[in-house]
Design a protein around this motif. Sequence first.
Motif, PDB file in Angstrom:
ATOM      1  N   LYS A 311      31.454  51.759  -1.140  1.00  0.00           N
ATOM      2  CA  LYS A 311      31.539  52.625  -2.449  1.00  0.00           C
ATOM      3  C   LYS A 311      30.989  51.882  -3.773  1.00  0.00           C
ATOM      4  O   LYS A 311      30.274  52.531  -4.452  1.00  0.00           O
ATOM      5  CB  LYS A 311      33.075  53.006  -2.982  1.00  0.00           C
ATOM      6  CG  LYS A 311      33.597  54.171  -1.799  1.00  0.00           C
ATOM      7  CD  LYS A 311      33.025  55.319  -1.662  1.00  0.00           C
ATOM      8  CE  LYS A 311      33.513  56.393  -0.456  1.00  0.00           C
ATOM      9  NZ  LYS A 311      32.680  57.276   0.048  1.00  0.00           N
ATOM     10  N   VAL A 312      31.278  50.450  -3.741  1.00  0.00           N
ATOM     11  CA  VAL A 312      30.639  49.763  -4.909  1.00  0.00           C
ATOM     12  C   VAL A 312      29.218  49.894  -4.897  1.00  0.00           C
ATOM     13  O   VAL A 312      28.438  49.415  -5.849  1.00  0.00           O
ATOM     14  CB  VAL A 312      31.286  48.309  -4.987  1.00  0.00           C
ATOM     15  CG1 VAL A 312      32.707  48.359  -5.063  1.00  0.00           C
ATOM     16  CG2 VAL A 312      30.948  47.492  -3.707  1.00  0.00           C
ATOM     17  N   LEU A 313      28.365  50.242  -3.848  1.00  0.00           N
ATOM     18  CA  LEU A 313      27.088  50.142  -4.001  1.00  0.00           C
ATOM     19  C   LEU A 313      26.455  51.695  -4.403  1.00  0.00           C
ATOM     20  O   LEU A 313      25.395  52.034  -3.751  1.00  0.00           O
ATOM     21  CB  LEU A 313      26.468  49.905  -2.526  1.00  0.00           C
ATOM     22  CG  LEU A 313      27.049  48.451  -1.976  1.00  0.00           C
ATOM     23  CD1 LEU A 313      26.223  48.362  -0.659  1.00  0.00           C
ATOM     24  CD2 LEU A 313      26.807  47.402  -2.926  1.00  0.00           C
ATOM     25  N   SER A 314      27.255  52.408  -5.249  1.00  0.00           N
ATOM     26  CA  SER A 314      26.806  53.858  -5.587  1.00  0.00           C
ATOM     27  C   SER A 314      26.360  53.889  -6.891  1.00  0.00           C
ATOM     28  O   SER A 314      26.612  55.038  -7.285  1.00  0.00           O
ATOM     29  CB  SER A 314      28.172  54.702  -5.248  1.00  0.00           C
ATOM     30  OG  SER A 314      29.139  54.352  -6.093  1.00  0.00           O
ATOM     31  N   ASN A 315      25.443  53.293  -7.505  1.00  0.00           N
ATOM     32  CA  ASN A 315      24.880  53.175  -8.658  1.00  0.00           C
ATOM     33  C   ASN A 315      23.707  54.015  -8.773  1.00  0.00           C
ATOM     34  O   ASN A 315      22.763  53.947  -8.122  1.00  0.00           O
ATOM     35  CB  ASN A 315      24.603  51.942  -9.363  1.00  0.00           C
ATOM     36  CG  ASN A 315      24.277  52.033 -10.950  1.00  0.00           C
ATOM     37  OD1 ASN A 315      23.777  52.818 -11.241  1.00  0.00           O
ATOM     38  ND2 ASN A 315      24.907  51.059 -11.666  1.00  0.00           N
ATOM     39  N   ARG A 316      24.007  55.275  -9.820  1.00  0.00           N
ATOM     40  CA  ARG A 316      22.741  56.027  -9.942  1.00  0.00           C
ATOM     41  C   ARG A 316      21.897  56.059 -10.610  1.00  0.00           C
ATOM     42  O   ARG A 316      20.686  56.530 -10.625  1.00  0.00           O
ATOM     43  CB  ARG A 316      23.219  57.564  -9.748  1.00  0.00           C
ATOM     44  CG  ARG A 316      24.013  58.178  -8.453  1.00  0.00           C
ATOM     45  CD  ARG A 316      23.871  59.717  -8.452  1.00  0.00           C
ATOM     46  NE  ARG A 316      25.254  60.222  -9.227  1.00  0.00           N
ATOM     47  CZ  ARG A 316      25.230  61.318  -9.881  1.00  0.00           C
ATOM     48  NH1 ARG A 316      24.291  62.102 -10.024  1.00  0.00           N
ATOM     49  NH2 ARG A 316      26.446  61.711 -10.388  1.00  0.00           N
ATOM     50  N   LYS A 317      22.059  55.035 -11.736  1.00  0.00           N
ATOM     51  CA  LYS A 317      21.289  54.636 -12.545  1.00  0.00           C
ATOM     52  C   LYS A 317      21.174  53.290 -12.910  1.00  0.00           C
ATOM     53  O   LYS A 317      21.344  52.510 -13.926  1.00  0.00           O
ATOM     54  CB  LYS A 317      21.724  55.254 -14.005  1.00  0.00           C
ATOM     55  CG  LYS A 317      21.737  56.930 -14.053  1.00  0.00           C
ATOM     56  CD  LYS A 317      21.016  57.366 -15.390  1.00  0.00           C
ATOM     57  CE  LYS A 317      20.771  58.990 -15.207  1.00  0.00           C
ATOM     58  NZ  LYS A 317      20.461  59.593 -16.467  1.00  0.00           N
ATOM     59  N   PRO A 318      20.629  52.492 -11.808  1.00  0.00           N
ATOM     60  CA  PRO A 318      20.601  51.174 -11.640  1.00  0.00           C
ATOM     61  C   PRO A 318      19.450  50.484 -12.670  1.00  0.00           C
ATOM     62  O   PRO A 318      18.706  51.254 -13.067  1.00  0.00           O
ATOM     63  CB  PRO A 318      20.161  50.881 -10.162  1.00  0.00           C
ATOM     64  CG  PRO A 318      19.369  51.971 -10.038  1.00  0.00           C
ATOM     65  CD  PRO A 318      19.965  53.024 -10.585  1.00  0.00           C
ATOM     66  N   PRO A 319      19.563  49.331 -13.285  1.00  0.00           N
ATOM     67  CA  PRO A 319      18.490  48.860 -14.007  1.00  0.00           C
ATOM     68  C   PRO A 319      17.399  48.076 -13.231  1.00  0.00           C
ATOM     69  O   PRO A 319      17.038  46.996 -12.974  1.00  0.00           O
ATOM     70  CB  PRO A 319      19.458  47.588 -14.645  1.00  0.00           C
ATOM     71  CG  PRO A 319      20.214  46.989 -13.462  1.00  0.00           C
ATOM     72  CD  PRO A 319      20.650  48.211 -12.928  1.00  0.00           C
TER      73      PRO A 319
END
Length: 430
Positions: A311-319
């Motif tokens: 779940k920690v890999l769930s960023n929808r707006k990464p840099p």
Amino acid sequence: MTMQLDKTKYKLLSTYSGKIYEDSGWMLEAPNEDKPGLIRAVYTKKQLQVKDNSYGIYKFADWLPIHRILAGSSAPVTYKSEGLAKKLGLKNLYITFSGYWPEKDAFMKTCSFKETEAYAVCARLEPKDKHVLVVASAGNTARSFARVCSDNNIPLLLCVPNDNIDALWFDEPLHESVKLVVSRTGGDYFDAIHLSNIAVELQNFIPEGGAKNVARRDGMGTTVLSAVTTIGQIPAYYFQAIGSGTGAIAAWEANMRLIEDGRFGTNKMKLMVSQNKPFIPIHDAWKAQSRPLLILDDELARKQVEEIDAKVLSNRKPPYSLAGGLYDALIDTQGEVLLASNEEGKAAAKLFKDTEGIDIHPAAAIATATLMEKAKTNSINKDAVIMLNITGGGEERFKHDKELFFLKPSVVFDINPDSNEVKTKLLDLY
């Protein structure tokens, strides 16, 4: 512990314009620039002097943008693999472990490399600063900031999806300086970020800053400092699972500092970053050779996030797209974005425990799974120096025979809540 910290030891570089700035105290981006870009710390000391282990993460203080030393930290630990390396036929596999593994002198009580971020970010705050630090997280970051802020009496507001609060476990109750608010069941990390964005509009609340905070990235970069100063050279390959990709950006930046140091080689590690199928926005943009992320339907993204184990890999707006971001890091290092399924991750976690002797987090298992696949298909040089960044582990070991305490939310918000309602309820907490 006391250590003299030189407040003039770094300046801030705009990766977009190349301009140099003094740190105004909590600078998260270069002022008055017309395109987004990360700022990067430029340290006065070009050669890193590593202190002894009693300093914890602050053994790398020369290359951390900090104003104080906080209690309770532990540094990442690097060792040469025998069991996993033999199984995969790799001659020079080094594992950098962030977590709890006393036999390896790894004592991170939250069992995640997110502690490296939290101890660096919180130490960037001036000792007399009384702002409320606002952190949005899918789980591990929240646990790490909560632990650090509780131990050091730093006011903290955590914004977390309700589905992820099982990650907020501790071996002792937290100090009242730490407060938790959540987006209701069905929300994801994006919704937690939305809450945090409303919070920082309030006076006396400041954003932790995520990837934009140089302290967060340079804290994460200590994984690479650990590896290189242990091995004695810069690795050829760097394997890590990513949500935002901030850790990979941090690795790239640390790599460049180590080249400038002059003692460890001149190569750039090939970034081998991985995502957990089916949530793969960074992979899809990279495969399309697109600097902008591809458009992702909100409902589909939420469904995909529900399906992944890590779940920690769930960023929808990464840099990813901005100057100095992940796209630039991958281009500069000729990197790759790899994929692994939940099943492959589970198999990798089992193999790691069987061969190395410790449990690892699902994200670290995804990275391990992609290394296994590359080794199996002979897609990497098996004689090369390889760094596997195990970003969390030892949780089963740590929890064994311990009574656990869970942080409970003070407020549960709806998805897309009214901003005035959020502000009123937050002010009531403080």
